[in-house]
Every structure is written in structure tokens, then in C-alpha cells.
Motif scaffolding. Structure first.
Motif, PDB file in Angstrom:
ATOM      1  N   GLU A   1       0.820  -1.218   0.000  1.00 49.75           N
ATOM      2  CA  GLU A   1       0.000   0.000   0.000  1.00 49.75           C
ATOM      3  C   GLU A   1       0.851   1.264   0.000  1.00 49.75           C
ATOM      4  O   GLU A   1       0.374   2.345  -0.323  1.00 49.75           O
ATOM      5  N   GLN A   2       2.096   1.163   0.390  1.00 51.21           N
ATOM      6  CA  GLN A   2       2.953   2.346   0.428  1.00 51.21           C
ATOM      7  C   GLN A   2       3.621   2.568  -0.921  1.00 51.21           C
ATOM      8  O   GLN A   2       3.807   1.640  -1.707  1.00 51.21           O
ATOM      9  N   ARG A   3       3.956   3.823  -1.204  1.00 53.53           N
ATOM     10  CA  ARG A   3       4.685   4.154  -2.420  1.00 53.53           C
ATOM     11  C   ARG A   3       6.117   3.641  -2.280  1.00 53.53           C
ATOM     12  O   ARG A   3       6.808   3.964  -1.319  1.00 53.53           O
ATOM     13  N   ILE A   4       6.552   2.828  -3.214  1.00 49.82           N
ATOM     14  CA  ILE A   4       7.900   2.260  -3.167  1.00 49.82           C
ATOM     15  C   ILE A   4       8.696   2.793  -4.348  1.00 49.82           C
ATOM     16  O   ILE A   4       8.264   2.693  -5.504  1.00 49.82           O
ATOM     17  N   TYR A   5       9.847   3.366  -4.045  1.00 49.30           N
ATOM     18  CA  TYR A   5      10.768   3.815  -5.095  1.00 49.30           C
ATOM     19  C   TYR A   5      11.777   2.692  -5.310  1.00 49.30           C
ATOM     20  O   TYR A   5      12.579   2.376  -4.428  1.00 49.30           O
ATOM     21  N   LEU A   6      11.699   2.075  -6.478  1.00 43.30           N
ATOM     22  CA  LEU A   6      12.461   0.868  -6.769  1.00 43.30           C
ATOM     23  C   LEU A   6      13.628   1.187  -7.694  1.00 43.30           C
ATOM     24  O   LEU A   6      13.420   1.520  -8.874  1.00 43.30           O
ATOM     25  N   ALA A   7      14.847   1.117  -7.160  1.00 42.09           N
ATOM     26  CA  ALA A   7      16.040   1.273  -7.997  1.00 42.09           C
ATOM     27  C   ALA A   7      16.281  -0.042  -8.716  1.00 42.09           C
ATOM     28  O   ALA A   7      16.421  -1.094  -8.090  1.00 42.09           O
TER      29      ALA A   7
ATOM     30  N   ASP B   1      14.595  -1.730  -2.976  1.00 44.31           N
ATOM     31  CA  ASP B   1      13.611  -0.872  -2.324  1.00 44.31           C
ATOM     32  C   ASP B   1      14.331   0.274  -1.618  1.00 44.31           C
ATOM     33  O   ASP B   1      14.951   0.080  -0.574  1.00 44.31           O
ATOM     34  N   CYS B   2      14.266   1.471  -2.205  1.00 44.96           N
ATOM     35  CA  CYS B   2      14.967   2.623  -1.620  1.00 44.96           C
ATOM     36  C   CYS B   2      14.317   3.091  -0.322  1.00 44.96           C
ATOM     37  O   CYS B   2      14.990   3.700   0.514  1.00 44.96           O
ATOM     38  N   ASN B   3      13.012   2.834  -0.151  1.00 40.86           N
ATOM     39  CA  ASN B   3      12.333   3.246   1.073  1.00 40.86           C
ATOM     40  C   ASN B   3      12.844   2.452   2.274  1.00 40.86           C
ATOM     41  O   ASN B   3      13.264   3.011   3.292  1.00 40.86           O
TER      42      ASN B   3
ATOM     43  N   LEU C   1       4.457   1.551  -7.500  1.00 39.90           N
ATOM     44  CA  LEU C   1       5.887   1.515  -7.750  1.00 39.90           C
ATOM     45  C   LEU C   1       6.327   2.703  -8.584  1.00 39.90           C
ATOM     46  O   LEU C   1       5.633   3.105  -9.511  1.00 39.90           O
ATOM     47  N   SER C   2       7.474   3.240  -8.236  1.00 35.23           N
ATOM     48  CA  SER C   2       8.156   4.224  -9.079  1.00 35.23           C
ATOM     49  C   SER C   2       9.545   3.681  -9.372  1.00 35.23           C
ATOM     50  O   SER C   2      10.366   3.517  -8.457  1.00 35.23           O
ATOM     51  N   PHE C   3       9.804   3.348 -10.626  1.00 34.92           N
ATOM     52  CA  PHE C   3      11.096   2.797 -11.019  1.00 34.92           C
ATOM     53  C   PHE C   3      12.126   3.919 -11.142  1.00 34.92           C
ATOM     54  O   PHE C   3      11.862   4.945 -11.762  1.00 34.92           O
ATOM     55  N   ILE C   4      13.284   3.708 -10.544  1.00 28.43           N
ATOM     56  CA  ILE C   4      14.411   4.638 -10.688  1.00 28.43           C
ATOM     57  C   ILE C   4      15.419   3.962 -11.607  1.00 28.43           C
ATOM     58  O   ILE C   4      16.012   2.934 -11.257  1.00 28.43           O
TER      59      ILE C   4
ATOM     60  N   THR D   1       9.668  18.471  -7.466  1.00 30.53           N
ATOM     61  CA  THR D   1      10.667  19.509  -7.707  1.00 30.53           C
ATOM     62  C   THR D   1      11.964  18.876  -8.177  1.00 30.53           C
ATOM     63  O   THR D   1      12.170  17.658  -8.062  1.00 30.53           O
ATOM     64  N   ALA D   2      12.859  19.719  -8.680  1.00 26.83           N
ATOM     65  CA  ALA D   2      14.177  19.237  -9.105  1.00 26.83           C
ATOM     66  C   ALA D   2      14.939  18.659  -7.921  1.00 26.83           C
ATOM     67  O   ALA D   2      15.654  17.654  -8.059  1.00 26.83           O
ATOM     68  N   LYS D   3      14.776  19.266  -6.762  1.00 27.32           N
ATOM     69  CA  LYS D   3      15.441  18.765  -5.551  1.00 27.32           C
ATOM     70  C   LYS D   3      14.946  17.366  -5.208  1.00 27.32           C
ATOM     71  O   LYS D   3      15.742  16.467  -4.898  1.00 27.32           O
ATOM     72  N   GLU D   4      13.637  17.152  -5.253  1.00 29.08           N
ATOM     73  CA  GLU D   4      13.070  15.838  -4.945  1.00 29.08           C
ATOM     74  C   GLU D   4      13.521  14.805  -5.971  1.00 29.08           C
ATOM     75  O   GLU D   4      13.853  13.660  -5.616  1.00 29.08           O
ATOM     76  N   ALA D   5      13.547  15.184  -7.245  1.00 28.30           N
ATOM     77  CA  ALA D   5      13.952  14.257  -8.304  1.00 28.30           C
ATOM     78  C   ALA D   5      15.404  13.819  -8.130  1.00 28.30           C
ATOM     79  O   ALA D   5      15.727  12.633  -8.243  1.00 28.30           O
ATOM     80  N   LEU D   6      16.291  14.783  -7.854  1.00 32.00           N
ATOM     81  CA  LEU D   6      17.705  14.458  -7.690  1.00 32.00           C
ATOM     82  C   LEU D   6      17.925  13.592  -6.452  1.00 32.00           C
ATOM     83  O   LEU D   6      18.704  12.636  -6.478  1.00 32.00           O
ATOM     84  N   THR D   7      17.232  13.919  -5.373  1.00 29.22           N
ATOM     85  CA  THR D   7      17.374  13.138  -4.139  1.00 29.22           C
ATOM     86  C   THR D   7      16.930  11.695  -4.349  1.00 29.22           C
ATOM     87  O   THR D   7      17.604  10.755  -3.909  1.00 29.22           O
ATOM     88  N   LEU D   8      15.811  11.516  -5.039  1.00 27.21           N
ATOM     89  CA  LEU D   8      15.328  10.158  -5.302  1.00 27.21           C
ATOM     90  C   LEU D   8      16.266   9.411  -6.245  1.00 27.21           C
ATOM     91  O   LEU D   8      16.550   8.226  -6.051  1.00 27.21           O
ATOM     92  N   TYR D   9      16.750  10.111  -7.260  1.00 23.33           N
ATOM     93  CA  TYR D   9      17.651   9.450  -8.212  1.00 23.33           C
ATOM     94  C   TYR D   9      18.951   9.037  -7.529  1.00 23.33           C
ATOM     95  O   TYR D   9      19.518   7.982  -7.829  1.00 23.33           O
TER      96      TYR D   9
END
Length: 578
Positions: free
Chosen positions: A195-201, A238-240, A275-278, A438-446
Motif C-alpha cells: 500500500e505504500q509508495r515504493i521507489y524501486l532502484a 527498495d529505496c524506502n 511503484l516508481s522505477f528509478i 521539484t528538481a530537488k526531490e527528483a535528484l534526491t530520489l535518483y
């Protein structure tokens, strides 16, 4: 396991004495025996199958310390009359066991319930598999023939701390099926909160494998440039929650970009919905990004720097944000701005394009460009007065003048405008996201991919996972499975050490996995004749700091050692002297 007596080194055909590979400090020499040769139709020659049968006695090079494999292939040896190979003496296990790293990893195994997950699938073999995973991390090796040496001076998870030989390892690898590996991944991913948003590298690597019987080992595109058959290998991280979730091995000739859609289907099968794929720039393709969106998955991906769309964006926003504080991304010493537009002309939706500028990246890329131009100029100087067929890169940055009749290169001149134009793009890169941010959020996640990069580096450099030393498809899949378990454990060590370092707000040179494991190996439990194991000496400050990252204190280590004594048959009934 090597017996504490020597036997003559056999003079039979197939016996070979060799040194241990990749370790100049270890002077131990092993005795190999080629017990079989199988003809490989693809290679068109016979492939030997070997096993270690002993270690050379350093005091007498004609004799060796045998292991159980020796008696399997040389059953008529005179050693049977002089010694009973089944009579295991009390000193077969070292009187000094390196316990620190084992105790930390055992805590991680229990924290993640890996013993339960693997036990539900492999039963009594689960402890053996986890012992092999720890062996890969501690010794930075995955070769089965050296596992008995590790067992001799380390505690084990196996029942009664049973010591195995390299043949036991081979039998284990052959017994683990593809279904077993898939069952573990299903159970492991069932624990994740969907159920949680997962940022998947998500990224891939490859491993060398020259065994002809491994179907998926093929010539492909090795990342180190060495032309050998490879197995491709991908991992979702799983980056989270900062842990690996799944892996996939596939044919060496299949390019990474083509495999992504099949891994997406696997994520759907695991039940992931948010899922958000990185992804790195190697996965950038219209088909891949559209496929991700069709499955309801978002993505964060870096665009290839030389694409015209990237350069158009940079030209549009250049000199509007690079030196303004309100666009600063302080953590990464960068500035960023976000533009919303279509990624491909026929798209019916817009994405968010984040243009990032870093001054240190500008310096590095400019120097790289200057070095490249200097290299081209050296080539041109060598070819003046000669026939010359220039590359497109040289023609881009130099005007070339050839003799009209002979066609030889007369002279050249640098295209200053072309160099100036290229320098305009130094220091910039573009990250594209489907979700608004934002660009800051995008760079941090990447940048969250950094943990996965270290994961792969650790797998290839510090668990000897850059190559598979195996001769069958089943054994190769089993090794991948065991190394994935090692990856989970090693990653947990890495994140815990980093958390501890951040909490202490100081940089300590031993708070990395390799250095920490070496320090932990110095926490030893010893026993004298007729006594149980006990802690050798008080822990140093360093040896207290590292375990504290895993909520382990010196008192806990003493308690663990008492528990370990109960699991070692030859010492369980002895009275402790301390």
C-alpha cells in the motif's frame, strides 16, 4: 575439513598441486584431482571436473593433509590402515573461533526472518545455505573448495555446527531447484507493504561464466569489456526500506533495455501497485517508458546527455538558475529547475523534466573534453603528409585540409565554435519524472540508486560474485540465490553502519563493510584443553562501536558464546573454566 594426519600425495593421472588463487599472502597449496572429463559440443573439447583432495604439508612436499574426498576417489589408500577417516578428533575444529562477524550476521538473519523463509523451503538445508551466504561475505569468496577452511575457525548455523566438505557444497547446490528460489522470492516480497509508495532502484550487471553446460551463459555485452560468456543479472532495490526485493538471471546475449518489460510483469505478479522505477539512462526508450505507464507504474530516469531534446532544454533555461540561491539543492552542491512538457511528440501526456547543473561536474566534463581534443590533435599530427580517414568525432572539432592530387593530410585547424558549443552543455544533466515533483526531490530520489550501485559493487568485489565457478545450470542458479541472500545481509550491514556514523556525526575509517567485518573477525572465542569456548579478551573500543550499530553489546556477545557452546557436540558437555 582436513584430517590431522598426512598421506602420500597420489601419483595418479589427474592429480595436480596448485596455489590458492587471488591471495598472495596465503601460501597454502592444494591438491586437485580431475575425476571426470565431459565433452562440450559447443567448445569442441573436454571440460575437466575437479575437486580438492588435500593440502600440501609445508614440511614435506611429498605428503598432504587429506579431506573426505581423498578417500572417496582413493579408497584403497594405506591411510585407511593407519587412520580411521571417520574418527573425528577433538581438535578438528579450531580452538579459536572468529565469532564477531558471525554474531552480527546471525542477528540480521533473525531480524529479517531469513532462517524462517529459507527453512520453509529447504528444511534442514536452510542453515547450510545461510552459512554459505555468510562465508561469501566474510571471506569475499564463493569457491566451494575453500568452505572447509572457513568452517574450521568459524561458528556455524548448521545443527550441531556440523562441518561439511566441498562435495557436500556441490550436492547442496545441485539440490536447490528453480522453484525453491522462486518460492523464496514470493515469500520475501509478500512481507512488503504494497500500500505504500515504493521507489524501486532497478539495474543490471553481468557475471562471467565459461561452463558449457549452463544454458543462459552466452556472449553478450560485458560491462568490463572482457570477451567471455556471461550471465546477465538484475536486482530491484527498495529505496524506502533499503533492501533488495528480487533478482532475475537471464541470457547473456539479451540487452538490459530489452529485459525491463519482463521484470515489470514480475512486479505485477508480486502484487506491487504503487511503484516508481528509478532507472539509469541505459533503460531510456519510448517502448519501456510507455510500458511502465500502461502498468500503472511511474518512473524517474536520467536522459542521455547528447539527445537533442536535452540540449534544447539546456539552451532554454541556461543562465536562469545556475547561480541563484532559490534554485539550490544544497545537499548535492547543485542547482535545478523544472520544466513540464511532452517527452515524445506523439504522447498524450506531459512529464516533468528537471535540468540540474553542478559546478564540479562542469569542471570534470570540460577537462574530459579538453583531453579528448588533445588526443585527436595528436592523431592528426601523426598523419600529416599521410593518407588519413578521419572519424566523425575528429571532423566535428577540426577542419581538415587534404592535398587535391595525392589526398594526403596537409594541415588542420580546430573548430573553435564547435568546441565552444560543446562546452555549453558541460555540467548539465536532465532527470525525467512521470510524477510531479521539484528538481530537488527528483535528484534526491535518483541519488537513492547509489545504495544499489554499492550493492552491485559489493556483490562483484566483496563476495567474489564477478564470476561463477560451477558446471551446471542448477548449480549456477543456486549460487545466484545464495549470493542474493548474501547481498541482503551485506546491505543491512552497510545501512546500519552508515546510520551509526550519521548519528555520531563523524567519519570513522572502519565504518564500512569490509573494514568492519575484518574488525569483527578479531572478536574471538577460545578454549583450552577440557574447557568450553569463552571470549578471548575484552573488546576494544572499535569492537564495541561496530556491534553497537546492530544493538549488540559485549554482554550480548558473552551470552551468545554460551549459547554457541551448547550447539557444539564436542564441547557441550564440558565444564567451563570461566
Amino acid at each position: 575439513m582436513y584430517y590431522p594426519y598426512t598421506v602420500p600425495i597420489p601419483s595418479a593421472q589427474g592429480v595436480l598441486v596448485r596455489k590458492k588463487k587471488d591471495d598472495k599472502k596465503d601460501l597454502t597449496r592444494y591438491v586437485d584431482y580431475t575425476y571426470e572429463r565431459r565433452y562440450d559440443k559447443n567448445k569442441k573439447y573436454s571440460v575437466p571436473r575437479k575437486t580438492v583432495i588435500g593440502k600440501v604439508d609445508p614440511e614435506d612436499e611429498t605428503r598432504m593433509y587429506p579431506n573426505p574426498s581423498f578417500f572417496t576417489y582413493f579408497p584403497d589408500s594405506e591411510a585407511r590402515e593407519e587412520n580411521d577417516e571417520n574418527d573425528i578428533p577433538e581438535n578438528l575444529r579450531s580452538s579459536c573461533l572468529n565469532a564477531g562477524a558471525f554474531l552480527v550476521m546471525r542477528r540480521i538473519i533473525r531480524e529479517y526472518h531469513l532462517d524462517t523463509f529459507v527453512g520453509n523451503i529447504l528444511g534442514d538445508n536452510a542453515a547450510f545455505v545461510l552459512d554459505l551466504a555468510m562465508y561469501c561475505i566474510i571471506t569475499e569468496n564463493n569457491a566451494a573448495q575453500y568452505f572447509p577452511d572457513y568452517e574450521y575457525n568459524h561458528p556455524l548455523l548448521s545443527k550441531n555446527m556440523k562441518i561439511r566438505n566441498d562435495e557436500d557444497v556441490c550436492r547442496l547446490l545441485s539440490s536447490i531447484t528453480h522453484d525453491d528460489c522462486a518460492a523464496f522470492l514470493n515469500d520475501w516480497n509478500d512481507r512488503v507493504n504494497k500500500e505504500q509508495r515504493i521507489y524501486l532502484a532497478y539495474d543490471s550487471t553481468n557475471k562471467h561464466c565459461q561452463a558449457g553446460e549452463i544454458i543462459i551463459a552466452e556472449f553478450g555485452h560485458p560491462k568490463d569489456g572482457v570477451e567471455k560468456s556471461i550471465i546477465n543479472y538484475t536486482v530491484g532495490y527498495d529505496c524506502n526500506n533499503r533492501k533488495p526485493l528480487f533478482y532475475e538471471d537471464y541470457f547473456g546475449s539479451v540487452p538490459d533495455i530489452a529485459e525491463l518489460q519482463y521484470m515489470v510483469d514480475k512486479c505485477v505478479g508480486y502484487g506491487y501497485r504503487k511503484l516508481s522505477f528509478i532507472l539509469d539512462r541505459g533503460y531510456f526508450s519510448k517502448a519501456n517508458l510507455h510500458y511502465l505507464k500502461s502498468k500503472g507504474y511511474a518512473w524517474i530516469i536520467m536522459m542521455k546527455g547528447k539527445q537533442e531534446l536535452v540540449r534544447t532544454l539546456i539552451r532554454e533555461v541556461a543562465d536562469t538558475f545556475e547561480k541563484k540561491r532559490n534554485y539550490a539543492i544544497k545537499r548535492y552542491r547543485a542547482n535545478g529547475i523544472t520544466v513540464k512538457r511532452k517527452l515524445f511528440p506523439n504522447d498524450d501526456y506531459e512529464v516533468y523534466m528537471h535540468v540540474i547543473y553542478k559546478a564540479d561536474k562542469y569542471s570534470a566534463e570540460r577537462e574530459q573534453l579538453e583531453n579528448s581534443i588533445e588526443g585527436m590533435e595528436k592523431i592528426l599530427k601523426k598523419h600529416i603528409g599521410k593518407q588519413f580517414n578521419p572519424s566523425k568525432e575528429i571532423e566535428k572539432y577540426f577542419d581538415l585540409y587534404f592535398h587535391t592530387k595525392t589526398g594526403v593530410l596537409v594541415t588542420y585547424a580546430e573548430k573553435e565554435n564547435a568546441v565552444d558549443e560543446e562546452m555549453k552543455y558541460c555540467g548539465y544533466f536532465v532527470i525525467v519524472t512521470l510524477e510531479e515533483m521539484t528538481a530537488k526531490e527528483a535528484l534526491t530520489l535518483y541519488k537513492g540508486r547509489d545504495a544499489q550501485e554499492k550493492l552491485f559493487r559489493g556483490d562483484k568485489s566483496f563476495t567474489s560474485g564477478s564470476a561463477y565457478r560451477t558446471h551446471s545450470q542448477e548449480s549456477a542458479e543456486s549460487k545466484i540465490f545464495i549470493e542474493f541472500l548474501a547481498m541482503i545481509i551485506r546491505n543491512r550491514i552497510y545501512t546500519s553502519l552508515k546510520d551509526e556514523e550519521e548519528e555520531r556525526e563523524t567519519n570513522l575509517n572502519y565504518m564500512n563493510v569490509t573494514a568492519a567485518v575484518k574488525q569483527l573477525e578479531h572478536i574471538q572465542m577460545i578454549r583450552e584443553r577440557g574447557s568450553q569456548y569463552h571470549l578471548d579478551s575484552a573488546c576494544t573500543k572499535t569492537q564495541k562501536t561496530i556491534p553497537s550499530a546492530f544493538d549488540l553489546k559485549e554482554r550480548d556477545i558473552r551470552d551468545y558464546i554460551k549459547e554457541l557452546n551448547k550447539n557444539i557436540p564436542e564441547v557441550a558437555d564440558l565444564k567451563a573454566v570461566r
